[in-house]
Design a protein around this motif. Sequence first.
Motif, PDB file in Angstrom:
ATOM      1  N   GLY A 124      45.722  31.228  24.997  1.00 41.75           N
ATOM      2  CA  GLY A 124      44.617  30.940  25.900  1.00 41.75           C
ATOM      3  C   GLY A 124      43.376  31.713  25.526  1.00 41.75           C
ATOM      4  N   TYR A 125      42.804  32.419  26.493  1.00 43.17           N
ATOM      5  CA  TYR A 125      41.596  33.211  26.275  1.00 43.17           C
ATOM      6  C   TYR A 125      41.922  34.669  25.963  1.00 43.17           C
ATOM      7  CZ  TYR A 125      38.957  29.264  28.155  1.00 43.17           C
ATOM      8  OH  TYR A 125      38.410  28.018  28.369  1.00 43.17           O
ATOM      9  N   GLY A 126      43.208  34.969  25.769  1.00 44.91           N
ATOM     10  CA  GLY A 126      43.617  36.329  25.441  1.00 44.91           C
ATOM     11  C   GLY A 126      44.192  37.059  26.637  1.00 44.91           C
ATOM     12  N   ALA A 127      44.564  38.313  26.392  1.00 42.99           N
ATOM     13  CA  ALA A 127      45.202  39.127  27.426  1.00 42.99           C
ATOM     14  C   ALA A 127      44.264  39.377  28.601  1.00 42.99           C
ATOM     15  CB  ALA A 127      45.637  40.461  26.820  1.00 42.99           C
ATOM     16  N   LEU A 128      44.863  39.516  29.783  1.00 45.28           N
ATOM     17  CA  LEU A 128      44.083  39.830  30.975  1.00 45.28           C
ATOM     18  C   LEU A 128      43.802  41.326  31.022  1.00 45.28           C
ATOM     19  CD1 LEU A 128      45.814  37.643  33.726  1.00 45.28           C
ATOM     20  CD2 LEU A 128      44.069  37.012  32.047  1.00 45.28           C
ATOM     21  N   LEU A 129      42.573  41.662  31.395  1.00 47.75           N
ATOM     22  CA  LEU A 129      42.173  43.061  31.480  1.00 47.75           C
ATOM     23  C   LEU A 129      42.195  43.511  32.937  1.00 47.75           C
ATOM     24  CD1 LEU A 129      39.118  43.021  29.030  1.00 47.75           C
ATOM     25  CD2 LEU A 129      41.534  43.491  28.519  1.00 47.75           C
ATOM     26  N   PRO A 130      42.676  44.724  33.214  1.00 46.69           N
ATOM     27  CA  PRO A 130      42.742  45.208  34.602  1.00 46.69           C
ATOM     28  C   PRO A 130      41.347  45.255  35.234  1.00 46.69           C
ATOM     29  CG  PRO A 130      44.017  46.628  33.142  1.00 46.69           C
ATOM     30  CD  PRO A 130      43.231  45.703  32.258  1.00 46.69           C
ATOM     31  N   ASP A 131      41.247  44.721  36.436  1.00 38.69           N
ATOM     32  CA  ASP A 131      39.982  44.737  37.172  1.00 38.69           C
ATOM     33  C   ASP A 131      39.837  46.076  37.892  1.00 38.69           C
ATOM     34  OD1 ASP A 131      37.761  44.261  38.723  1.00 38.69           O
ATOM     35  OD2 ASP A 131      38.769  42.863  40.096  1.00 38.69           O
ATOM     36  N   PRO A 132      38.781  46.840  37.610  1.00 38.34           N
ATOM     37  CA  PRO A 132      38.593  48.121  38.306  1.00 38.34           C
ATOM     38  C   PRO A 132      38.532  47.973  39.828  1.00 38.34           C
ATOM     39  CG  PRO A 132      37.068  47.928  36.461  1.00 38.34           C
ATOM     40  CD  PRO A 132      37.722  46.586  36.626  1.00 38.34           C
ATOM     41  N   GLN A 133      38.099  46.779  40.305  1.00 36.93           N
ATOM     42  CA  GLN A 133      38.025  46.537  41.744  1.00 36.93           C
ATOM     43  C   GLN A 133      39.365  46.079  42.329  1.00 36.93           C
ATOM     44  OE1 GLN A 133      35.157  47.388  43.245  1.00 36.93           O
ATOM     45  NE2 GLN A 133      34.465  47.944  41.175  1.00 36.93           N
ATOM     46  N   LYS A 134      40.341  45.869  41.439  1.00 30.88           N
ATOM     47  CA  LYS A 134      41.684  45.435  41.855  1.00 30.88           C
ATOM     48  C   LYS A 134      41.646  44.154  42.692  1.00 30.88           C
ATOM     49  CE  LYS A 134      43.670  50.085  41.660  1.00 30.88           C
ATOM     50  NZ  LYS A 134      44.163  49.861  40.296  1.00 30.88           N
ATOM     51  N   LEU A 135      40.813  43.209  42.232  1.00 33.84           N
ATOM     52  CA  LEU A 135      40.730  41.903  42.892  1.00 33.84           C
ATOM     53  C   LEU A 135      41.245  40.798  41.985  1.00 33.84           C
ATOM     54  CD1 LEU A 135      39.829  40.246  45.354  1.00 33.84           C
ATOM     55  CD2 LEU A 135      37.570  40.036  44.276  1.00 33.84           C
ATOM     56  N   ASN A 146      29.285  26.003  32.736  1.00 32.10           N
ATOM     57  CA  ASN A 146      29.144  27.429  32.442  1.00 32.10           C
ATOM     58  C   ASN A 146      29.712  28.350  33.519  1.00 32.10           C
ATOM     59  OD1 ASN A 146      27.823  27.001  29.979  1.00 32.10           O
ATOM     60  ND2 ASN A 146      25.836  26.782  30.996  1.00 32.10           N
ATOM     61  N   THR A 147      29.910  27.827  34.723  1.00 32.02           N
ATOM     62  CA  THR A 147      30.361  28.670  35.833  1.00 32.02           C
ATOM     63  C   THR A 147      31.549  28.032  36.522  1.00 32.02           C
ATOM     64  OG1 THR A 147      28.072  29.402  36.200  1.00 32.02           O
ATOM     65  CG2 THR A 147      29.665  29.863  37.942  1.00 32.02           C
ATOM     66  N   PHE A 184      34.912  37.677  30.271  1.00 33.52           N
ATOM     67  CA  PHE A 184      34.721  36.983  31.540  1.00 33.52           C
ATOM     68  C   PHE A 184      34.451  37.999  32.652  1.00 33.52           C
ATOM     69  CE2 PHE A 184      36.985  33.864  29.062  1.00 33.52           C
ATOM     70  CZ  PHE A 184      36.428  32.656  29.463  1.00 33.52           C
ATOM     71  N   SER A 185      33.641  37.581  33.611  1.00 35.64           N
ATOM     72  CA  SER A 185      33.358  38.432  34.755  1.00 35.64           C
ATOM     73  C   SER A 185      33.155  37.563  35.987  1.00 35.64           C
ATOM     74  CB  SER A 185      32.108  39.286  34.512  1.00 35.64           C
ATOM     75  OG  SER A 185      30.969  38.471  34.326  1.00 35.64           O
ATOM     76  N   TYR A 186      33.331  38.173  37.149  1.00 36.96           N
ATOM     77  CA  TYR A 186      33.145  37.428  38.398  1.00 36.96           C
ATOM     78  C   TYR A 186      32.115  38.114  39.272  1.00 36.96           C
ATOM     79  CZ  TYR A 186      36.026  40.994  40.754  1.00 36.96           C
ATOM     80  OH  TYR A 186      36.508  42.176  41.263  1.00 36.96           O
ATOM     81  N   THR A 234      31.884  33.620  35.072  1.00 38.89           N
ATOM     82  CA  THR A 234      31.215  33.198  33.833  1.00 38.89           C
ATOM     83  C   THR A 234      31.886  33.863  32.642  1.00 38.89           C
ATOM     84  OG1 THR A 234      29.582  34.963  34.105  1.00 38.89           O
ATOM     85  CG2 THR A 234      28.987  32.789  34.946  1.00 38.89           C
ATOM     86  N   GLY A 235      31.695  33.251  31.474  1.00 38.60           N
ATOM     87  CA  GLY A 235      32.291  33.800  30.259  1.00 38.60           C
ATOM     88  C   GLY A 235      32.332  32.774  29.149  1.00 38.60           C
TER      89      GLY A 235
END
Length: 450
Positions: free
Chosen positions: A36-47, A428-429, A54-56, A444-445
């Motif tokens: 897919g788009y690669g490994a998931l990175l831990p969200d510092p906000q834990k959401l 794009n979004t 990618f970012s939200y 987005t990403g």
Amino acid sequence: MITRRQFLVGSLAFGGLATSAFGKQLNVASMPMSEGYGALLPDPQKLLDLPKGFSYNVISSLGDVMSDGMHVPDRADGMGCLPFKGNSNKVALIRNHELHPKHLSAQPESIQQHTSKLAYDNYADGVALPGGTTTMVYNLTTQTVEREFISLTGTVRNCSGGITPWGTWLTCEESVDRPHGPNGDVVNKSHGYIFEVPADADSLIEAKPLKAMGRFNHEAACVDPKTGIVYLTEDRGDSLLYRFVPSEYGNLAAGGQLEALVVKNNPQFDTRNWRSSTMPLATWFDIEWVALDNPESPDDDLRKQGYDKGAALFARGEGMHWGDDELYFCCTNGGKKQLGQVMKLVPSENGKQDKLQLFLESEDKNLYNFGDNLTVCPNGHLLVCEDQYTDIVDNHLRGVTPSGEVYNFAKLHAQTELAGACFSPDGNTLFVNIYSPTKTLAITGPWASA
């Protein structure tokens, strides 16, 4: 624009070894996976964990004060994204709120006190039933919400729905409440209908049920842009797949004919595969449609009526999305292990050679578990929102490639569901809801990178 999809026969369908779209050999005894788009990175906000790049942004939350002075309700579910009044950099996000009358006391005070002559149904004291939709006018350039308001109210459990080619959102009640029924002390009208909300609405609209489209436990809707035919799912263990053939293109209020899917030469065909694998993966079945009488169904018996006429059974039909001359829909607990299926339906130009295929069936709850809403990524992959509350705490957004491989796109940390995934017209979004407490995210990403 979302790119044209040409979904191939899933590699899950074949015995032994198969070759994936990525050139790897797959042992299809288990579900094939993609990077897919690669490994998931831990969200510092834990959401919400996302892949690199990618970012939200949280654009709306439960209790936020909206432009009309009301507050954002809870239980955000299905959602549609449409251009707003022809403006290329603005969209209307029309968001369902799956609220039953019993949920009123847990809503913001403004919702508890909301009265309107435009509401479909009201409590005895005149307060509108809390179900309905809110609309956000979102600026894609500034990435901000410019306006937000209640756009439809007085309904029950607006679960999912679908956008139309003529610029509206079909919001569907997942309810068959009626006066003098189990909740008859609350509701004054029958429920279980579809309502239409224009993307260019500036304020609350009058709620008018489209009764010819059937009264049942509605889930999702999608429209064939060529014919205007609306396909409809039903959230029941013995659900049918319906279609509504309108009398007039783009004018659903003018009426039409409600029909149910039948597998040719296999009356009362069971697609669920619960007891035996009656529907193998990647096998095409010829289908036809039978007309249903009395679509308002005061006894909630449309699925029984259709089954008696030979209609096929589906396991909790839920999210649905139209592609290029085809549609996909989720059956939430279909399959031998009851972890979920994705069906593919290809209508024919003359309506006489329609076909149905089981595209995906989950065998591993860690890879795909209870798919619900779904949409399409700009690269042509399906993106499915999980809706499960099992021993696995986290729900995901699961990607599905054109060859049937699955991957994780996002992981939600809260014990609630993701819902309403939809893309902006420019691709794009991605907008997606967190069900409860309500949050709507804009993601987005690098969508074209997978």
